[in-house]
Write an enzyme that holds these catalytic residues in place. Structure first.
Site, PDB file in Angstrom:
ATOM      1  N   ASP A 137      58.049  87.665   5.779  1.00  0.00           N
ATOM      2  CA  ASP A 137      57.144  87.150   6.806  1.00  0.00           C
ATOM      3  C   ASP A 137      56.467  85.852   6.331  1.00  0.00           C
ATOM      4  O   ASP A 137      55.751  85.858   5.347  1.00  0.00           O
ATOM      5  CB  ASP A 137      56.090  88.240   7.107  1.00  0.00           C
ATOM      6  CG  ASP A 137      55.505  88.126   8.495  1.00  0.00           C
ATOM      7  OD1 ASP A 137      55.169  87.010   8.901  1.00  0.00           O
ATOM      8  OD2 ASP A 137      55.374  89.175   9.166  1.00  0.00           O
ATOM      9  N   THR A 188      55.702  86.213  14.583  1.00  0.00           N
ATOM     10  CA  THR A 188      56.316  87.369  13.919  1.00  0.00           C
ATOM     11  C   THR A 188      57.232  88.217  14.820  1.00  0.00           C
ATOM     12  O   THR A 188      58.365  88.497  14.456  1.00  0.00           O
ATOM     13  CB  THR A 188      55.214  88.269  13.331  1.00  0.00           C
ATOM     14  OG1 THR A 188      54.562  87.515  12.319  1.00  0.00           O
ATOM     15  CG2 THR A 188      55.783  89.535  12.726  1.00  0.00           C
ATOM     16  N   LYS A 199      53.857  95.894   8.696  1.00  0.00           N
ATOM     17  CA  LYS A 199      53.517  95.643  10.103  1.00  0.00           C
ATOM     18  C   LYS A 199      54.421  96.481  11.006  1.00  0.00           C
ATOM     19  O   LYS A 199      55.648  96.450  10.842  1.00  0.00           O
ATOM     20  CB  LYS A 199      53.756  94.171  10.462  1.00  0.00           C
ATOM     21  CG  LYS A 199      52.800  93.180   9.834  1.00  0.00           C
ATOM     22  CD  LYS A 199      53.095  91.780  10.375  1.00  0.00           C
ATOM     23  CE  LYS A 199      52.238  90.734   9.682  1.00  0.00           C
ATOM     24  NZ  LYS A 199      52.554  89.362  10.131  1.00  0.00           N
ATOM     25  N   ASP A 200      53.845  97.139  11.986  1.00  0.00           N
ATOM     26  CA  ASP A 200      54.656  97.965  12.890  1.00  0.00           C
ATOM     27  C   ASP A 200      55.774  97.154  13.545  1.00  0.00           C
ATOM     28  O   ASP A 200      56.935  97.567  13.567  1.00  0.00           O
ATOM     29  CB  ASP A 200      53.772  98.652  13.950  1.00  0.00           C
ATOM     30  CG  ASP A 200      52.821  97.702  14.643  1.00  0.00           C
ATOM     31  OD1 ASP A 200      53.289  96.732  15.244  1.00  0.00           O
ATOM     32  OD2 ASP A 200      51.587  97.923  14.584  1.00  0.00           O
ATOM     33  N   ARG A 201      55.429  95.948  14.051  1.00  0.00           N
ATOM     34  CA  ARG A 201      56.445  95.171  14.770  1.00  0.00           C
ATOM     35  C   ARG A 201      57.585  94.716  13.865  1.00  0.00           C
ATOM     36  O   ARG A 201      58.711  94.531  14.316  1.00  0.00           O
ATOM     37  CB  ARG A 201      55.818  93.978  15.489  1.00  0.00           C
ATOM     38  CG  ARG A 201      55.023  93.010  14.621  1.00  0.00           C
ATOM     39  CD  ARG A 201      54.286  92.001  15.504  1.00  0.00           C
ATOM     40  NE  ARG A 201      53.497  91.028  14.760  1.00  0.00           N
ATOM     41  CZ  ARG A 201      52.254  91.223  14.311  1.00  0.00           C
ATOM     42  NH1 ARG A 201      51.659  92.383  14.523  1.00  0.00           N
ATOM     43  NH2 ARG A 201      51.603  90.284  13.662  1.00  0.00           N
ATOM     44  N   ASP A 218      52.847  86.815   4.700  1.00  0.00           N
ATOM     45  CA  ASP A 218      52.204  86.215   5.871  1.00  0.00           C
ATOM     46  C   ASP A 218      50.682  86.302   5.767  1.00  0.00           C
ATOM     47  O   ASP A 218      49.975  85.329   6.019  1.00  0.00           O
ATOM     48  CB  ASP A 218      52.675  86.921   7.149  1.00  0.00           C
ATOM     49  CG  ASP A 218      52.124  86.263   8.409  1.00  0.00           C
ATOM     50  OD1 ASP A 218      52.463  85.090   8.659  1.00  0.00           O
ATOM     51  OD2 ASP A 218      51.347  86.910   9.134  1.00  0.00           O
ATOM     52  N   ASP A 268      60.768  85.290   9.484  1.00  0.00           N
ATOM     53  CA  ASP A 268      60.513  85.380  10.927  1.00  0.00           C
ATOM     54  C   ASP A 268      59.912  84.083  11.470  1.00  0.00           C
ATOM     55  O   ASP A 268      59.801  83.895  12.668  1.00  0.00           O
ATOM     56  CB  ASP A 268      59.591  86.572  11.227  1.00  0.00           C
ATOM     57  CG  ASP A 268      58.299  86.512  10.441  1.00  0.00           C
ATOM     58  OD1 ASP A 268      58.218  85.768   9.438  1.00  0.00           O
ATOM     59  OD2 ASP A 268      57.346  87.219  10.827  1.00  0.00           O
ATOM     60  N   HIS A 269      59.517  83.200  10.572  1.00  0.00           N
ATOM     61  CA  HIS A 269      58.963  81.878  10.882  1.00  0.00           C
ATOM     62  C   HIS A 269      58.525  81.330   9.548  1.00  0.00           C
ATOM     63  O   HIS A 269      58.445  82.079   8.570  1.00  0.00           O
ATOM     64  CB  HIS A 269      57.766  81.960  11.840  1.00  0.00           C
ATOM     65  CG  HIS A 269      56.675  82.882  11.373  1.00  0.00           C
ATOM     66  ND1 HIS A 269      55.801  82.560  10.353  1.00  0.00           N
ATOM     67  CD2 HIS A 269      56.342  84.142  11.750  1.00  0.00           C
ATOM     68  CE1 HIS A 269      54.981  83.561  10.140  1.00  0.00           C
ATOM     69  NE2 HIS A 269      55.286  84.551  10.958  1.00  0.00           N
ATOM     70  N   HIS A 311      51.238  79.136  12.007  1.00  0.00           N
ATOM     71  CA  HIS A 311      52.603  78.816  12.472  1.00  0.00           C
ATOM     72  C   HIS A 311      52.681  79.049  13.966  1.00  0.00           C
ATOM     73  O   HIS A 311      51.743  79.556  14.563  1.00  0.00           O
ATOM     74  CB  HIS A 311      53.597  79.725  11.740  1.00  0.00           C
ATOM     75  CG  HIS A 311      53.206  81.173  11.792  1.00  0.00           C
ATOM     76  ND1 HIS A 311      53.547  82.004  12.826  1.00  0.00           N
ATOM     77  CD2 HIS A 311      52.417  81.925  10.967  1.00  0.00           C
ATOM     78  CE1 HIS A 311      53.030  83.203  12.607  1.00  0.00           C
ATOM     79  NE2 HIS A 311      52.335  83.192  11.498  1.00  0.00           N
TER      80      HIS A 311
END
Ligand SMILES: [Zn+2]
Length: 555
Positions: free
Chosen positions: A48, A89, A171-173, A315, A362-363, A496
């Protein structure tokens, strides 16, 4: 004459059927030669907020078993980018695994304004399911808002649901979206007062024994220790001085400087939450991933399994301390050790050559704008509250009406369409009027109408990236773009979300079964990853994949 014609036709028939046969056997040969047995396990790693240059900037300080092993044994796609905005994310993780962009998969942000129910929704939030492993609501999550399949879903369909999928992230996502709709499980970390790995009834009725054992062990607690640099801080010459004005830090400690006594800082920083914002969050993720490989017997039979791991901590560290901080450097040097430990675990449990790994992000992230400004590089901050007030006031004086705007979020303005119709206003006229107004505001560099995104096909530049991120059913009426290195954010730390290279350029490293050794500066897109993995497995591409398999990385 007739005989001759018949003769020609007959021989043509034989020639063509012979060619067809040859073609068939050639295909078979090709397949046998190139695909051989598929890998027993695909391990997807998303870091992340990892910028591409974190690979090169810290390269000399990495050990041989982590990032360097991926580079030395595998393939380095050095010019890999996101091909849509916003670079957040949830869309990031989804695009990696679905091989497509928000235009198709529908995950247009972490949170977004839902035009139908007229309120904000969370990408993975799902009130129809219950938490598993906690009494808190943190488990009420599922991938139901993701409209398309991931390569993990396609692998499940291909193997008649015999190949497993497990998703893991703090992170859940980061766990839920990659694992897809058919995952056996996704696990995420509930910090706060618990520090436990949890899930939801979308996947299971209760946590399996190995997860319960992990949660009941003392492993997570053991990380409430001092966070100091892994190596002597004076050797961290690839980052800025530890004490500067561009970093956030933790509550209860005056300066954002090493060392951090996490045990002492715990209570003022959300209990277990503080661990997520340190490299120890990556340690916890690796501990749990290794437990999953063992507990789920991943990669042990002829049906390929998928393990989707996302390292969320970088992140949090980047947001807090910024791209050039010692804290970020230390986080990556330590992550390198986690990767080494993970790969050694895979060698031992699954066997070298039996698994395939890809690593991406993811970025990425921008340097702290206030730091860039101090170096005379154009950068700045956008005041979202002032913007909101100004736009609302403009609408009121222009259209003599309140409530024409329903919501402003993710650089998009959502109009109240029923109010427009009621007043006899044309949607595209109102969109254009807003664009003409806001384009005069400081730090707004570009603005586009939702209408233009659905009526024009853009093939280059930022317009293409916005269009790839634009979902007609879910996105807003006006989309606006900040100047380079402008954030709506605090004066410390990085963030970001843009279409600029500092947000889109991320690593893509692949190694293991089916992957060639090499490197390329050819431009690749994040959406190429899922088709590439699908090609390695010989399975269908995710149903809306728009990327292409990267043939040059394949053996
Ligand atoms: Zn972030």
């Amino acid at each position: 004459m007739k005989k001759i014609i018949y003769g020609i036709l007959i021989s043509l028939f034989f020639v063509s059927s012979f060619q067809a046969q040859q073609q068939n056997s050639k295909n078979r040969t090709n397949k046998d030669n190139t695909i051989q047995a598929p890998p027993k396990l695909i391990v997807g790693i998303v870091v992340d907020q990892m910028r591409y240059d974190y690979l090169t900037r810290f390269y000399d300080k990495y050990g041989d078993g982590g990032f360097k092993r991926m580079v030395n044994e595998g393939f380095n796609c050095k010019n890999n980018h996101f091909n849509y905005v916003p670079t957040y994310t949830a869309p990031g993780h989804t695009s990696v695994y679905t091989g497509t962009t928000p235009k198709y998969h529908g995950i247009i942000g972490n949170n977004w304004y839902d035009k139908e129910i007229k309120s904000s929704v969370y990408c993975a939030g799902d009130d129809s399911v219950e938490s598993v492993g906690t009494e808190h609501k943190a488990g009420q999550m599922s991938p139901h808002r993701m409209k398309t399949t991931t390569f993990a879903d396609e692998n499940r369909l291909f193997t008649q649901m015999r190949g497993k999928t497990i998703g893991i992230a703090l992170k859940d996502r980061g766990a839920i979206l990659p694992a897809g709709h058919t995952a056996n499980a996704a696990y995420w970390f509930h910090g706060a007062d618990e520090g436990r790995w949890i899930s939801s009834t979308f996947y299971m009725a209760e946590l399996p024994k190995w997860v319960q054992n992990f949660n009941n062990s003392n492993q997570v607690e053991s990380y409430f220790k001092e966070w100091n640099t892994l190596y002597d801080i004076s050797t961290y010459t690839e980052s800025a001085p530890d004490h500067n004005t561009f970093e956030g830090g933790f509550k209860g400690k005056e300066t954002a400087t090493f060392p951090y006594d996490l045990g002492a800082l715990k209570d003022q920083n959300g209990g277990y939450e503080i661990l997520k914002a340190t490299p120890f969050g990556n340690n916890i993720t690796t501990d749990f991933a290794l437990a999953a490989i063992e507990g789920e017997a991943l990669g042990q039979d002829e049906f390929t399994d998928v393990l989707a791991i996302s390292y969320s901590s970088p992140d949090y560290v980047g947001h807090n301390f910024g791209v050039s901080s010692k804290e970020v450097q230390d986080t990556y040097l330590r992550l390198d050790k986690d990767l080494e430990r993970l790969f050694k675990g895979l060698d031992a449990k699954v066997g070298k050559g039996n698994y395939t790994v890809f690593l991406t992000a993811d970025h990425a992230a921008v340097e702290v704008p206030s730091y860039l400004k101090s170096l005379k590089i154009p950068a700045g901050y956008f005041d979202s509250r002032a913007f909101r007030e100004k736009v609302y006031a403009f609408m009121k004086t222009t259209f003599k009406a309140d409530e024409l705007i329903e919501n402003i979020s993710n650089n998009q303005i959502f109009l109240n369409r029923s109010k427009l119709y009621e007043m006899g206003l044309k949607l595209e006229d109102v969109q254009q009027t807003i664009i003409n107004e806001i384009i005069t505001y400081e730090h707004i560099d570009k603005a586009y109408s939702g209408m233009s995104m659905t009526q024009t096909s853009f093939t280059t530049g930022i317009e293409e990236l916005i269009q790839n991120g634009f979902n007609q059913k879910r996105s807003g009426d006006v989309i606006y773009v900040y100047d380079p290195a402008v954030l709506s954010y605090s004066l410390t730390g990085s963030s970001h979300g843009s279409s600029f290279n500092y947000d889109t350029h991320v690593p893509l490293l692949l190694f293991g079964n089916g992957i060639k050794h090499g490197q390329s500066l050819k431009k690749t897109h994040i959406t190429d990853i899922a088709p590439t993995i699908s090609a390695i497995l010989g399975i269908s591409f995710p149903n809306a994949a728009t990327g292409q398999p990267l043939e040059f990385v394949l053996e």
